[in-house]
Design a protein around this motif. Structure first.
Motif, PDB file in Angstrom:
ATOM      1  N   HIS A 181       0.856  -1.189   0.000  1.00  0.00           N
ATOM      2  CA  HIS A 181       0.000   0.000   0.000  1.00  0.00           C
ATOM      3  C   HIS A 181       0.884   1.229   0.000  1.00  0.00           C
ATOM      4  N   VAL A 183       0.799   5.463   1.135  1.00  0.00           N
ATOM      5  CA  VAL A 183       0.027   6.418   1.931  1.00  0.00           C
ATOM      6  C   VAL A 183       0.276   7.842   1.447  1.00  0.00           C
ATOM      7  N   HIS A 264       4.425   7.307   2.805  1.00  0.00           N
ATOM      8  CA  HIS A 264       5.227   6.082   2.878  1.00  0.00           C
ATOM      9  C   HIS A 264       4.779   5.034   1.879  1.00  0.00           C
ATOM     10  N   ALA A 266       4.673   1.057   1.503  1.00  0.00           N
ATOM     11  CA  ALA A 266       4.771  -0.202   2.254  1.00  0.00           C
ATOM     12  C   ALA A 266       5.088  -1.319   1.271  1.00  0.00           C
ATOM     13  N   PHE A 330       8.951   0.363  10.351  1.00  0.00           N
ATOM     14  CA  PHE A 330       9.013   1.599   9.565  1.00  0.00           C
ATOM     15  C   PHE A 330      10.423   2.157   9.575  1.00  0.00           C
ATOM     16  N   GLU A 343       7.783   1.380   4.752  1.00  0.00           N
ATOM     17  CA  GLU A 343       7.305   0.377   5.706  1.00  0.00           C
ATOM     18  C   GLU A 343       7.632  -0.985   5.111  1.00  0.00           C
TER      19      GLU A 343
HETATM   20 FE   FE2 Z   1       1.422   1.676   6.141  1.00  0.00          FE
END
Ligand code: FE2
Length: 375
Positions: A181, A183, A264, A266, A330, A343
């Motif tokens: 994902h 963000v 971020h 991931a 993280f 992440e």
């Molecule tokens: Fe995340």
């Protein structure tokens, strides 16, 4: 927050099916050194190059790859370019979140009809390996989505790029597999606007909502909504700051990025202990929660496959939801400004994002903010 996460995101209307993340393009001040960093520290492999030697006059890009993750690192070759202005304003950061589609003309026309702002009309690029069609729309801040249609292309990346080979320097991969994902941080009051954008323009569905009671510490708070496309391969949590006693990490990001942008990325691994051991030994810096976190972790998440000792040693966090559990950690920001970070996540059934870790994590971020004088 919603009690359950739909296993199949039935409400999403996949009118522009997205097959996955195609590439992420970062505008950086030194593409050559950034490529070296992502190879050395994160285990990416050399893939492709475009610049003066391939006929470009104003910019240079190195492409690195690890399993399904492609990073394009682009720098300007002269002053006064849009790329240079982007770097001057935002520092190093993500400009393009490219999405792999079957039909880039259809995706573009549909998005524009539904209200998207054009970044790049459909454009055909060709070389001896075939053709690629790309088109693009704006999302939050100056970030863009480029739709990539590559079904008629057999080359290594995109037309215009040549293979980049570094036979004498190929650090081993670290087990990073794909983008889980990504963000975005947006301005106070704009989260719902961008959730609506993904729902109405892209056919995504809001699968999770966290309010400032879910995501708060004694000092700071933020709000977040997660949108997903229909097949679940593209998931974008959108954060906005919330009012707290002190300035939240989202405020800090917006100040230093000078606007909205990707906070971020991931990335998924199948073995987080091995991956984080590798990354740490190569100099990647991670946030740490207090050691007391691990005294309570088994009571909170129940039995897990991993021993707690290596998780404690590496600072890996654990959380559980109705479907299973996840392990996550993280990094600290990977550029001079306290903006974008990574992440590392390993899902063992869980479909959520580590809500049980938010408090410990955000307190760890606050300690970093305090050191920077930005809390
Ligand atoms: Fe995340």
């Amino acid at each position: 927050m919603n009690a359950t996460i739909p296993k199949v995101y039935k409400e999403a209307q996949d009118f522009m099916p997205l097959n996955g993340t195609d590439y992420l393009e970062l505008y950086v001040s030194n593409s050559k050194q950034a490529a070296h960093f992502y190879k050395t520290a994160f285990g990416f492999q050399s893939l492709a190059y475009a610049g003066l030697e391939t006929g470009l006059k104003d910019r240079e890009s190195y492409v690195v790859v690890q399993d399904k993750i492609r990073l394009v690192l682009t720098s300007p070759l002269k002053s006064g370019t849009a790329i240079g202005q982007h770097i001057d304003k935002h520092g190093d950061g993500i400009k393009v979140v490219a999405l792999w589609v079957d039909d880039a003309v259809y995706a573009y026309n549909t998005a524009i009809e539904r209200g998207a702002e054009s970044f790049m009309p459909p454009t055909i690029e060709e070389d001896e390996n075939g053709k690629v069609v790309r088109s693009g729309i704006y999302t939050y801040g100056e970030t863009v989505h480029i739709f990539v249609e590559r079904k008629d292309y057999k080359g290594i990346f995109l037309p215009g790029f040549r293979k980049w080979e570094t036979p004498h320097f190929s650090p081993a991969p670290t087990g990073l597999r794909f983008v889980d994902h990504m963000v975005g941080n947006v301005q106070l009051g704009d989260m719902d606007k961008w959730v609506n954008f993904y729902e109405e323009v892209m056919g995504f569905v809001n699968i999770l909502t966290f309010d400032d009671n879910d995501i708060s510490t004694e000092y700071t708070a933020l709000m977040s909504k997660v949108v997903s496309n229909g097949n679940g391969r593209i998931k974008f949590p959108i954060n906005e700051p919330a009012i707290g006693k002190k300035r939240s990490q989202v405020d800090e990001y917006l100040d230093f990025y000078e606007g909205e942008g990707v906070q971020h990325i991931a990335v998924a691994t199948d073995d987080i202990i091995e991956t984080v051991t590798q990354l740490r030994s190569r100099g990647v810096e991670f946030l740490r929660v207090p050691d007391t976190y691990y005294d309570a972790v088994t009571d909170r998440v129940g039995k897990i496959d991993e021993d707690i000792a290596p998780l404690r040693e590496l600072g890996i966090l654990v959380d559980r939801d109705d479907e299973g559990y996840l392990l996550q950690i993280f990094t600290k920001p990977v550029e001079p400004r306290p903006t974008m970070f990574f992440e590392i996540i390993q899902r063992k059934g869980a479909l959520s994002f580590g809500k049980g870790n938010f408090k410990a994590l955000f307190e760890a971020i606050e300690r970093e903010q305090a050191l920077r004088g930005t809390l």
